[in-house]
Design a protein around this motif. Sequence first.
Motif, PDB file in Angstrom:
ATOM      1  N   TYR A  69     127.060 150.540 -36.380  1.00  0.00           N
ATOM      2  CA  TYR A  69     126.376 149.549 -35.202  1.00  0.00           C
ATOM      3  C   TYR A  69     125.956 150.530 -34.134  1.00  0.00           C
ATOM      4  O   TYR A  69     126.564 151.381 -33.675  1.00  0.00           O
ATOM      5  N   VAL A  80     120.409 155.453 -28.107  1.00  0.00           N
ATOM      6  CA  VAL A  80     120.339 155.707 -29.207  1.00  0.00           C
ATOM      7  C   VAL A  80     118.667 155.605 -29.831  1.00  0.00           C
ATOM      8  O   VAL A  80     118.248 156.709 -30.482  1.00  0.00           O
ATOM      9  N   GLU A  95     132.302 148.139 -33.653  1.00  0.00           N
ATOM     10  CA  GLU A  95     131.885 146.882 -34.255  1.00  0.00           C
ATOM     11  C   GLU A  95     132.069 146.735 -35.618  1.00  0.00           C
ATOM     12  O   GLU A  95     132.140 145.647 -36.220  1.00  0.00           O
TER      13      GLU A  95
HETATM   14  C1  LIG Z   1     128.508 152.664 -31.274  1.00  0.00           C
HETATM   15  C2  LIG Z   1     127.590 152.017 -30.488  1.00  0.00           C
HETATM   16  N1  LIG Z   1     126.355 152.334 -30.224  1.00  0.00           N
HETATM   17  C3  LIG Z   1     125.316 151.699 -29.367  1.00  0.00           C
HETATM   18  C4  LIG Z   1     125.754 150.366 -28.706  1.00  0.00           C
HETATM   19  C5  LIG Z   1     124.866 149.557 -28.302  1.00  0.00           C
HETATM   20  O1  LIG Z   1     125.153 149.617 -26.684  1.00  0.00           O
HETATM   21  P1  LIG Z   1     124.401 148.545 -25.699  1.00  0.00           P
HETATM   22  O2  LIG Z   1     124.913 147.263 -26.376  1.00  0.00           O
HETATM   23  O3  LIG Z   1     124.881 149.053 -24.602  1.00  0.00           O
HETATM   24  O4  LIG Z   1     122.918 148.452 -25.892  1.00  0.00           O
HETATM   25  C6  LIG Z   1     126.945 149.780 -29.189  1.00  0.00           C
HETATM   26  C7  LIG Z   1     127.482 148.536 -28.483  1.00  0.00           C
HETATM   27  O5  LIG Z   1     128.405 147.948 -28.789  1.00  0.00           O
HETATM   28  C8  LIG Z   1     127.944 150.596 -29.895  1.00  0.00           C
HETATM   29  O6  LIG Z   1     129.254 150.088 -30.139  1.00  0.00           O
END
Ligand SMILES: Cc1ncc(COP(=O)(O)O)c(C=O)c1O
Length: 422
Positions: A138, A115, A209
Amino acid sequence: MDIDLFEKYESNVRGYIRSFPTIFTRAKNATVWDHKGKSYIDFFGGAGSLNYGHNDPAVQQAMIEYIQRDGMLNALDKATDAKYNFIKKFQETILLPRGMDYKIQFVGPTGTNAVETALKLARKVKQRSTVVAFTNAYHGHTLGALAVTGNEFYQDDYYGVPLNVTKMPFDNYFDNDLDSVDMLRRYYEDGSSGHDLPAAIIVETIQGEGGINVASIAWLQKLSKMCQDLDIILIIDDIQVGNGRTGNFFSFERADIQPDIITISKSIGTGLPMAIVLMKPEIDQWEPGEHTGTFRGNSLAFVAGATALARWDTDDFSKEIVAKGLQVEQRFRAIAARFPDYICDVRGLGMIWGIASSVDGFCSEVSREAFEHGLLAETAGATGQVIKFLAPLTISQRELDEGLDILEASIAAVAAKNPINA
Ligand SMILES: Cc1ncc(COP(=O)(O)O)c(C=O)c1O
């Protein structure tokens, strides 16, 4: 082994250990065992990182062979045969059959790194700093990703992160006809609205989330069209609901759109840390080494991921996901009909489903009860108001039936302990 060791030595920040307070020692497909030999059906699925199940035999075998032949484990971003095979398999099995022309960037090992990279790249390419994100989004916890995440629990002004992010209502956020894409278009087409044209809009097609909020096909298509018309980069964060979760490999396939940038992580490495960013070739405007880091790509995850991608050689896996998802949906709707005073909504798609309750604390209590009876099921949503189904896509019929039975019994037990209007 004593669970108190974690209390004594591990930071207070630990989270899931509090929902599932035992020491896990072994796992196979959708079942895990703890140090006392108790088994649990896994509806949590590593928060979407275990779509191919725990310890898939083909994946295990490929990794063992790679290690035993002294395959290179750490190569930074040098070329290795493991990376070569992964890229080739991903292109041939996933991108080419879908007519998708994208470059691939390997980034730091977790979703939030993808991201962070996507936001940075979009801002660099468009030379604009504003980004639009949505309510209940999220995207992770590094500072850039946190700035586009909604939940106030994770935010604090002293992190200094909310800068240059505009938060807009997600699809159906208001129970009326207010459409945030119409609103955005109006802002950007009006030179005196006070809203700067953003570099990018970042969106999850289903907010995992955030409470299993499913964006409609019409809204996604409208969003994509607006981004094209107004020269805004569309970033789809497919970290949780990509990798087959909705029945297709990418979650946006149902809307027949092609975002400019896609973030992928979680199950792409079958549960080993790996994150990637896919970008349309014209967006790949990085200078060599401009966005770097020690752990970009992960040899074992390349080997594991390339092996797991073989499931997409035919459309059998996709059909299996859709069929299992239908069973989950039917059962969830039956449970909701049985407990109308406690359950206010059932929502989801493919193999991601949520049961929402309007009774405070109900879902957290169900999660605790289910854990006691051998089921791992987490909550989602700003106040944990949704019980979430995110089991491995490879879950067996026996595991699925057993897990659904435990979940229903747990809901019944918690409802009995909390009579309404008593
Ligand atoms: C849609 C989304 N983006 C980004 C993330 C972040 O990923 P990470 O926890 O591996 O950093 C998550 C984690 O749950 C997520 O659901």
